[in-house]
Design a protein around this motif. Sequence first.
Motif, short mmCIF file in Angstrom:
data_model
loop_
_atom_site.label_atom_id
_atom_site.label_comp_id
_atom_site.label_asym_id
_atom_site.label_seq_id
_atom_site.Cartn_x
_atom_site.Cartn_y
_atom_site.Cartn_z
N VAL A 182 84.20 47.09 99.42
CA VAL A 182 84.07 46.58 98.05
C VAL A 182 85.32 45.74 97.76
N VAL A 183 85.10 44.50 97.36
CA VAL A 183 86.22 43.60 97.08
C VAL A 183 86.27 43.18 95.62
N GLU A 184 85.20 43.47 94.88
CA GLU A 184 85.14 43.06 93.49
C GLU A 184 84.32 44.08 92.72
N LEU A 185 84.88 44.58 91.64
CA LEU A 185 84.18 45.55 90.81
C LEU A 185 84.68 45.41 89.37
N HIS A 186 83.83 44.82 88.54
CA HIS A 186 84.13 44.63 87.13
C HIS A 186 82.95 45.18 86.34
N GLU A 187 83.02 46.48 86.05
CA GLU A 187 81.91 47.16 85.38
C GLU A 187 81.75 46.64 83.96
N PRO A 188 80.56 46.38 83.53
CA PRO A 188 79.27 46.34 84.20
C PRO A 188 78.82 44.91 84.50
N ARG A 189 79.71 44.09 85.04
CA ARG A 189 79.38 42.67 85.22
C ARG A 189 79.26 42.22 86.67
N VAL A 190 80.16 42.67 87.56
CA VAL A 190 80.21 42.13 88.93
C VAL A 190 80.46 43.25 89.92
N PHE A 191 79.70 43.23 91.00
CA PHE A 191 79.88 44.14 92.13
C PHE A 191 79.77 43.30 93.39
N GLY A 192 80.87 43.24 94.17
CA GLY A 192 80.87 42.41 95.37
C GLY A 192 81.51 43.10 96.55
N TRP A 213 78.66 39.49 99.83
CA TRP A 213 77.56 39.75 98.90
C TRP A 213 78.10 39.98 97.50
N ARG A 214 77.27 39.63 96.49
CA ARG A 214 77.73 39.78 95.11
C ARG A 214 76.54 39.94 94.17
N PHE A 215 76.67 40.87 93.23
CA PHE A 215 75.75 41.01 92.10
C PHE A 215 76.50 40.58 90.86
N GLU A 216 75.81 39.84 89.99
CA GLU A 216 76.35 39.48 88.68
C GLU A 216 75.31 39.86 87.63
N GLY A 223 67.32 41.78 77.42
CA GLY A 223 67.59 42.54 78.63
C GLY A 223 68.80 42.05 79.38
N THR A 224 68.63 41.91 80.70
CA THR A 224 69.75 41.56 81.57
C THR A 224 69.28 40.55 82.62
N ARG A 225 70.08 39.53 82.83
CA ARG A 225 69.84 38.59 83.92
C ARG A 225 70.65 39.10 85.10
N LEU A 226 69.96 39.40 86.20
CA LEU A 226 70.62 39.91 87.41
C LEU A 226 70.56 38.83 88.49
N ARG A 227 71.73 38.51 89.01
CA ARG A 227 71.85 37.49 90.06
C ARG A 227 72.46 38.15 91.29
N GLN A 228 71.87 37.89 92.45
CA GLN A 228 72.43 38.37 93.71
C GLN A 228 72.64 37.17 94.61
N SER A 229 73.80 37.15 95.28
CA SER A 229 74.10 36.04 96.18
C SER A 229 74.73 36.57 97.46
N VAL A 230 74.61 35.77 98.50
CA VAL A 230 75.23 36.06 99.78
C VAL A 230 75.76 34.75 100.34
N ARG A 231 76.95 34.82 100.89
CA ARG A 231 77.54 33.71 101.64
C ARG A 231 77.67 34.20 103.08
#
Length: 183
Positions: A75-85, A109-112, A119-127
């Motif tokens: 885990v390199v990024e964790l900003h509850e409840p906005r970003v998990f990478g 990998w990253r969730f935003e 509700g909530t807009r959920l975005r997932q990305s991968v590089r």
Amino acid sequence: MKYADGPTVTCEVHIRADRARVWALVTDIHLPARLSPELQRVEWIDGAAGPAVGAAFAGYNRHPLLGEWRTVSRVVELHEPRVFGWVVLDQDGRFAGSGPAPDEPMATWRFELEPDVSGTRLRQSVRVGPGRSGVSLAIDRMPDREEEVVAHRLGELRANIDASLRGMKDLAEADGRPAPGNT
């Protein structure tokens, strides 16, 4: 697109649930194994019990062309409840990588999560890359078809991400409650 270009895939979905409910799904590392055809199982390792920057988890994967393999993610990024990478490392050297160097991951990998009124807009990305991966092995065998290999892998990743996001949406919306005021 070439592998060295750091190809990416980003998908998103709108979920009629509050951000806290979606965050709980996103940070459940076991859930994607239920939703993805490639990821088979996941477990926290190195004494980690949950998401925190620096925490590690092992992922066990299966692909028709590559067989089975293990990765280790940090885990390199964790900003509850906005970003998990997290970054995915070739801990076992399966793809002739340089080892578990976080600056040369196989993938990032990253969730935003973004709240909105419904509700909530959920975005997932991968590089993909820059470290070696299964894509690198395919390119080694067919260097003249690198762009085709990369495009094929991006298509697989997009399909897997779409399946995971749809599964999370279904789970988050399953109880039929409307999304309360978002946090």
